[in-house]
Design a protein around this motif. Structure first.
Motif, PDB file in Angstrom:
ATOM      1  N   LEU A   1      39.179  43.813  44.784  1.00 33.75           N
ATOM      2  CA  LEU A   1      38.129  44.522  45.506  1.00 33.75           C
ATOM      3  C   LEU A   1      38.185  44.216  47.004  1.00 33.75           C
ATOM      4  N   LYS A   2      38.369  42.954  47.336  1.00 34.39           N
ATOM      5  CA  LYS A   2      38.436  42.578  48.757  1.00 34.39           C
ATOM      6  C   LYS A   2      39.637  43.232  49.440  1.00 34.39           C
ATOM      7  N   LYS A   3      40.736  43.319  48.722  1.00 36.44           N
ATOM      8  CA  LYS A   3      41.933  43.957  49.270  1.00 36.44           C
ATOM      9  C   LYS A   3      41.654  45.430  49.564  1.00 36.44           C
ATOM     10  N   ARG A   4      40.754  46.012  48.770  1.00 41.06           N
ATOM     11  CA  ARG A   4      40.399  47.421  48.941  1.00 41.06           C
ATOM     12  C   ARG A   4      39.267  47.611  49.947  1.00 41.06           C
ATOM     13  N   GLY A   5      38.818  46.527  50.559  1.00 46.36           N
ATOM     14  CA  GLY A   5      37.817  46.624  51.620  1.00 46.36           C
ATOM     15  C   GLY A   5      36.385  46.366  51.208  1.00 46.36           C
TER      16      GLY A   5
END
Length: 209
Positions: free
Chosen positions: A163-167
């Protein structure tokens, strides 16, 4: 027999003790917590509210949930994605919710990321349920010690990182695991809670997206 981590209610049924015998909390425990969810709006709402909970109790958030729904267009992420700076300011002064600017801005950001995720996977449910732990990744029966000692799991860490990688923001592993517990990706009703086998049966009959 009342097992560790459970309490007996007025109806004679044993439940996870975290509901503290409070009527609204007990209703949430019985009717919602751990039941499998595929509705994208509910999934988005829950992961946002778990972010608001950070540093607070879930009971505080639960009792403000209707106010949050009013402030954030029922957590329709298509609508929230279009919120402006004026909406941020409106929410910041809304005494009915948690007036944390960073979390308010995060909810709007996450709505935009949710639209992207939906467009990529077809639904939020399809994405989130792809992170349902495999049987070998889960203990056979969740006990109180395991629940307290492991507020995160390897799977919640992976989902958080994705999720963090996706912003996405305010989606740390502990927040994500609480989301997984509530939305039925895992069944963490304690051994001795009357709902443990009920929820497990629902999960067995549940059609994954």
């Amino acid at each position: 027999m009342v097992k560790p981590g459970t309490i007996e209610g007025e109806d004679g049924r044993c439940r996870c003790a975290w509901h503290q015998g409070l009527a609204d909390y007990e209703r949430y425990h019985d009717a919602e917590w751990g039941r499998p969810v595929t509705d994208d709006i509910r999934l988005f709402e829950k992961i946002c509210l778990e972010g608001f909970q950070s540093g607070l109790s879930w009971l505080t958030i639960l009792r403000k949930r209707e106010n949050f729904r009013a402030a954030f267009a029922g957590f329709d992420f298509e609508k929230v994605a279009g919120f402006s700076e004026a909406d941020v300011e409106r929410c910041v002064v809304d005494a009915g919710i948690i007036r944390h600017r960073g979390k308010i801005v995060s909810t709007i950001n996450n709505a935009r990321r949710a639209v992207e995720l939906r467009d990529e996977f077809g639904s939020l449910a399809r994405f989130f349920w792809s992170y349902e732990p495999k049987p070998e990744e889960r203990p056979a029966v969740m006990d109180l010690e395991t629940l307290r000692a492991n507020p995160t799991t390897a799977v919640s860490v992976r989902l958080s990182k994705d999720l963090k990688k996706r912003g996405w923001t305010f989606v740390g592993p502990t927040t994500v695991y609480a989301f997984m517990q509530a939305m039925g990706l895992v069944n963490d009703h304690l051994d001795g809670c009357y709902l443990q086998p009920v929820v497990e049966a629902e999960r067995q009959a549940f059609t994954r997206p």
